[in-house]
Design a protein around this motif. Structure first.
Motif, PDB file in Angstrom:
ATOM      1  N   ASN A 244      38.940 101.417 139.163  1.00 30.05           N
ATOM      2  CA  ASN A 244      39.601 100.312 138.466  1.00 30.05           C
ATOM      3  C   ASN A 244      40.626  99.682 139.406  1.00 30.05           C
ATOM      4  OD1 ASN A 244      40.254  98.566 136.349  1.00 30.05           O
ATOM      5  ND2 ASN A 244      40.372 100.223 134.843  1.00 30.05           N
ATOM      6  N   ALA A 245      41.195  98.569 138.952  1.00 30.99           N
ATOM      7  CA  ALA A 245      42.326  97.943 139.629  1.00 30.99           C
ATOM      8  C   ALA A 245      43.579  98.234 138.804  1.00 30.99           C
ATOM      9  CB  ALA A 245      42.110  96.437 139.754  1.00 30.99           C
ATOM     10  N   TYR A 246      44.552  98.866 139.416  1.00 27.21           N
ATOM     11  CA  TYR A 246      45.750  99.325 138.716  1.00 27.21           C
ATOM     12  C   TYR A 246      46.955  98.517 139.176  1.00 27.21           C
ATOM     13  CZ  TYR A 246      42.596 103.172 137.701  1.00 27.21           C
ATOM     14  OH  TYR A 246      41.509 103.916 137.292  1.00 27.21           O
ATOM     15  N   GLN A 247      47.771  98.089 138.224  1.00 27.91           N
ATOM     16  CA  GLN A 247      48.878  97.191 138.533  1.00 27.91           C
ATOM     17  C   GLN A 247      50.060  97.954 139.112  1.00 27.91           C
ATOM     18  OE1 GLN A 247      50.094  94.649 135.331  1.00 27.91           O
ATOM     19  NE2 GLN A 247      51.416  93.406 136.635  1.00 27.91           N
ATOM     20  N   ALA A 248      50.486  97.515 140.288  1.00 32.72           N
ATOM     21  CA  ALA A 248      51.694  98.041 140.915  1.00 32.72           C
ATOM     22  C   ALA A 248      52.851  97.065 140.668  1.00 32.72           C
ATOM     23  CB  ALA A 248      51.454  98.237 142.416  1.00 32.72           C
ATOM     24  N   VAL A 253      46.278  97.740 143.034  1.00 35.14           N
ATOM     25  CA  VAL A 253      45.614  98.676 143.933  1.00 35.14           C
ATOM     26  C   VAL A 253      44.311  99.107 143.268  1.00 35.14           C
ATOM     27  CG1 VAL A 253      45.733 100.911 145.102  1.00 35.14           C
ATOM     28  CG2 VAL A 253      47.800  99.525 144.854  1.00 35.14           C
ATOM     29  N   VAL A 254      43.214  99.059 144.004  1.00 31.97           N
ATOM     30  CA  VAL A 254      41.949  99.565 143.471  1.00 31.97           C
ATOM     31  C   VAL A 254      41.745 100.994 143.949  1.00 31.97           C
ATOM     32  CG1 VAL A 254      40.865  97.294 143.320  1.00 31.97           C
ATOM     33  CG2 VAL A 254      40.549  98.656 145.373  1.00 31.97           C
ATOM     34  N   VAL A 255      41.215 101.802 143.048  1.00 28.72           N
ATOM     35  CA  VAL A 255      40.910 103.191 143.359  1.00 28.72           C
ATOM     36  C   VAL A 255      39.482 103.474 142.918  1.00 28.72           C
ATOM     37  CG1 VAL A 255      41.521 105.610 142.964  1.00 28.72           C
ATOM     38  CG2 VAL A 255      43.324 103.862 143.018  1.00 28.72           C
ATOM     39  N   ASN A 256      38.695 104.059 143.808  1.00 21.67           N
ATOM     40  CA  ASN A 256      37.323 104.465 143.500  1.00 21.67           C
ATOM     41  C   ASN A 256      37.185 105.910 143.966  1.00 21.67           C
ATOM     42  OD1 ASN A 256      34.609 104.946 143.296  1.00 21.67           O
ATOM     43  ND2 ASN A 256      33.989 103.472 144.858  1.00 21.67           N
ATOM     44  N   LYS A 303      52.738 101.602 138.340  1.00 19.31           N
ATOM     45  CA  LYS A 303      53.735 100.585 137.997  1.00 19.31           C
ATOM     46  C   LYS A 303      55.090 100.862 138.624  1.00 19.31           C
ATOM     47  CE  LYS A 303      51.631  99.018 133.689  1.00 19.31           C
ATOM     48  NZ  LYS A 303      51.708  98.988 132.202  1.00 19.31           N
ATOM     49  N   THR A 304      55.296 102.081 139.103  1.00 18.50           N
ATOM     50  CA  THR A 304      56.563 102.419 139.745  1.00 18.50           C
ATOM     51  C   THR A 304      56.513 102.229 141.254  1.00 18.50           C
ATOM     52  OG1 THR A 304      55.995 104.765 140.106  1.00 18.50           O
ATOM     53  CG2 THR A 304      56.915 104.152 137.937  1.00 18.50           C
ATOM     54  N   GLN A 305      55.352 101.811 141.771  1.00 18.77           N
ATOM     55  CA  GLN A 305      55.137 101.763 143.217  1.00 18.77           C
ATOM     56  C   GLN A 305      54.886 100.342 143.713  1.00 18.77           C
ATOM     57  OE1 GLN A 305      55.133 104.889 144.877  1.00 18.77           O
ATOM     58  NE2 GLN A 305      55.717 105.608 142.813  1.00 18.77           N
ATOM     59  N   GLY A 306      55.196 100.107 144.979  1.00 18.95           N
ATOM     60  CA  GLY A 306      54.703  98.916 145.651  1.00 18.95           C
ATOM     61  C   GLY A 306      53.243  99.126 146.013  1.00 18.95           C
ATOM     62  N   LYS A 307      52.466  98.045 146.037  1.00 18.29           N
ATOM     63  CA  LYS A 307      51.013  98.210 146.220  1.00 18.29           C
ATOM     64  C   LYS A 307      50.667  98.827 147.568  1.00 18.29           C
ATOM     65  CE  LYS A 307      49.826  93.596 148.055  1.00 18.29           C
ATOM     66  NZ  LYS A 307      48.946  92.430 147.928  1.00 18.29           N
ATOM     67  N   ASP A 308      51.335  98.416 148.631  1.00 21.69           N
ATOM     68  CA  ASP A 308      50.991  98.939 149.954  1.00 21.69           C
ATOM     69  C   ASP A 308      51.384 100.408 150.083  1.00 21.69           C
ATOM     70  OD1 ASP A 308      49.857  96.556 150.928  1.00 21.69           O
ATOM     71  OD2 ASP A 308      51.823  95.767 151.457  1.00 21.69           O
ATOM     72  N   ALA A 309      52.557 100.744 149.576  1.00 18.57           N
ATOM     73  CA  ALA A 309      53.004 102.140 149.651  1.00 18.57           C
ATOM     74  C   ALA A 309      52.112 103.039 148.800  1.00 18.57           C
ATOM     75  CB  ALA A 309      54.457 102.245 149.199  1.00 18.57           C
ATOM     76  N   ALA A 310      51.731 102.552 147.623  1.00 14.63           N
ATOM     77  CA  ALA A 310      50.862 103.343 146.749  1.00 14.63           C
ATOM     78  C   ALA A 310      49.508 103.586 147.399  1.00 14.63           C
ATOM     79  CB  ALA A 310      50.696 102.631 145.408  1.00 14.63           C
ATOM     80  N   ALA A 311      48.935 102.523 147.970  1.00 10.52           N
ATOM     81  CA  ALA A 311      47.636 102.668 148.632  1.00 10.52           C
ATOM     82  C   ALA A 311      47.736 103.623 149.813  1.00 10.52           C
ATOM     83  CB  ALA A 311      47.119 101.314 149.084  1.00 10.52           C
ATOM     84  N   GLN A 312      48.815 103.516 150.585  1.00  5.85           N
ATOM     85  CA  GLN A 312      48.958 104.384 151.752  1.00  5.85           C
ATOM     86  C   GLN A 312      49.096 105.845 151.341  1.00  5.85           C
ATOM     87  OE1 GLN A 312      48.651 103.109 154.991  1.00  5.85           O
ATOM     88  NE2 GLN A 312      48.267 105.306 155.257  1.00  5.85           N
TER      89      GLN A 312
END
Length: 404
Positions: A244-248, A253-256, A303-312
């Motif tokens: 899914n695509a999850y809102q940061a 951020v998409v996670v598969n 939702k507590t994260q920035g998208k780039d930091a969460a993905a990393q």
């Protein structure tokens, strides 16, 4: 340089001449791949230019034209004149490949059917692409990417279950067909190397798109009419979770994560190792059944994260994921620039710009330098005089007659 080194430094399509009668995206992408593989690609256009040159300024067509027409030599040719047809036939005698993506029957009506051109040059490989192919009940239906997305099920499969069908943001059908057209022509070229005889090959946009909905077909085959037509950002076959695509805080951020070890890594990243033995989440089947719980866990953390930091954080644990990036980020991608897949080019019309190179690479062979796309008819003298041997007077006469 050894003989082996000389072979290794030769571009695979060096010495191959391609007559490119294509337009927009489908055919030009196939011939772009040939040009970047070392082929001499002569882009044959009407005097008004191919359609992508003449779509106007509002759609920003100069950039996609530049993308698809690097390393090609453009000539103008009026194929509605007898002299223009004679010129094309002269080029066919010396060419290896001719590619077009007109509607079925156009070349026949011009008296330039693939069969007649191969009588002139039996080694010629004639490649064509259209919406629905040269036979079948849809043969004469007009086709553009949006239309093909509708006919191929792409639009009906895109969007959320409670919303309307939505087109893909990408011109999928055009480029799927272009890739397959390139492949078909390369197969024919390989066949010619063994037999000495060219072939006529074709690819329809409909045929080339079908396989891309494999997950959706699988769900429909298993569940029939009860299968949802659209699954939003979830898996097309509803067979993987999380998917899914999850809102940061600042985007998505998409996670598969199809495997159980992916899920265990996600629990560590989001600080929920207390759930590692939870039977509702322990296996992929269980997570698919409890997809709402899976999504809620990820959404709460994301939702507590920035998208780039969460993905990393996910990538550091080898979880398949990515931030949802904007076009400006994609067009300046650090990885593609580092690998040479995107290259900074000083374009005579666009100025400094990043242009794509071919995705097809041979290890140890440096990428062919990008030669920016050229103005309409810029190669007329080079091709008609230098390659075909017409005199300056003959070329001027062709201009006066409206042939070039």
């Amino acid at each position: 340089m050894s003989a082996q080194d000389q072979i290794a430094s030769t571009y695979p399509l060096e010495g191959i001449t391609v007559l490119d009668l294509t337009q927009i995206y489908n055919g030009p992408y196939a011939t772009f791949l040939m040009a970047m593989g070392g082929a001499k690609v002569i882009k044959v256009e009407p005097q008004t230019g191919e359609n992508l040159r003449s779509r106007g300024d509002l759609g920003g067509v100069a950039y996609p034209f530049a993308m698809l027409n690097s390393n090609k030599t453009p000539v103008t040719l009026n194929l509605k004149t007898e002299a223009g047809k004679i010129l094309l036939r002269e080029m066919v005698k010396k060419a290896d490949i001719l590619v077009e993506n007109f509607a079925p029957g156009v070349m026949e009506r011009l008296g330039l059917s693939p069969e007649s051109l191969r009588e002139i040059n039996p080694r010629l490989i004639y490649g064509s692409s259209s919406g629905y192919g040269s036979d079948g009940p849809y043969r004469n239906y007009p086709a553009m990417d949006l239309v093909m997305q509708a006919m191929c099920g792409v639009i009906n499969s895109t969007g959320f279950q409670d919303g309307p069908p939505v087109k893909s943001g990408a011109a999928l059908c055009d480029f799927f067909a272009g890739i397959h057209l390139f492949s078909a022509i390369m197969m024919a070229l390989y066949h010619r190397e063994r037999t000495g005889v060219g072939e006529i090959v074709e690819v329809s946009m409909q045929d080339a798109t079908y396989a891309s909905l494999a997950s959706n077909y699988g769900m429909y085959h298993a569940r029939g009419e009860t299968a949802p037509e659209r699954t939003g950002n979830r898996h097309g076959g509803l067979g993987v979770a999380p998917y899914n695509a999850y809102q940061a805080r600042d985007g998505y951020v998409v996670v598969n994560a199809p495997a159980d070890h992916h899920w265990q890594a996600i629990l560590e990243v989001i600080g929920r190792t207390d759930l590692k033995d939870d039977e509702r989440l322990k296996t992929r089947t269980a997570r698919v059944i409890n997809v709402e719980l899976v999504d809620a866990l990820l959404e709460t953390w994301m939702k507590t994260q920035g998208k780039d930091a969460a993905a990393q954080a996910m990538l550091d644990r080898a979880v398949p994921c990515a931030p949802v990036r904007k076009l400006g980020e994609v067009m300046n991608d650090a990885n593609m620039l580092a690998r040479g897949a995107l290259q900074k080019v000083e374009h005579p019309e666009l100025g400094p710009v990043n242009l794509m190179h071919t995705p097809l690479n041979i290890r140890g062979l440096p990428r062919l330098p990008i030669e920016p796309s050229r103005p309409l008819g810029a190669g007329n003298d080079e091709i008609y005089a230098g390659w075909l041997g017409y005199s300056a007077e003959e070329i001027e006469q062709l201009r006066q007659q409206g042939v070039i």
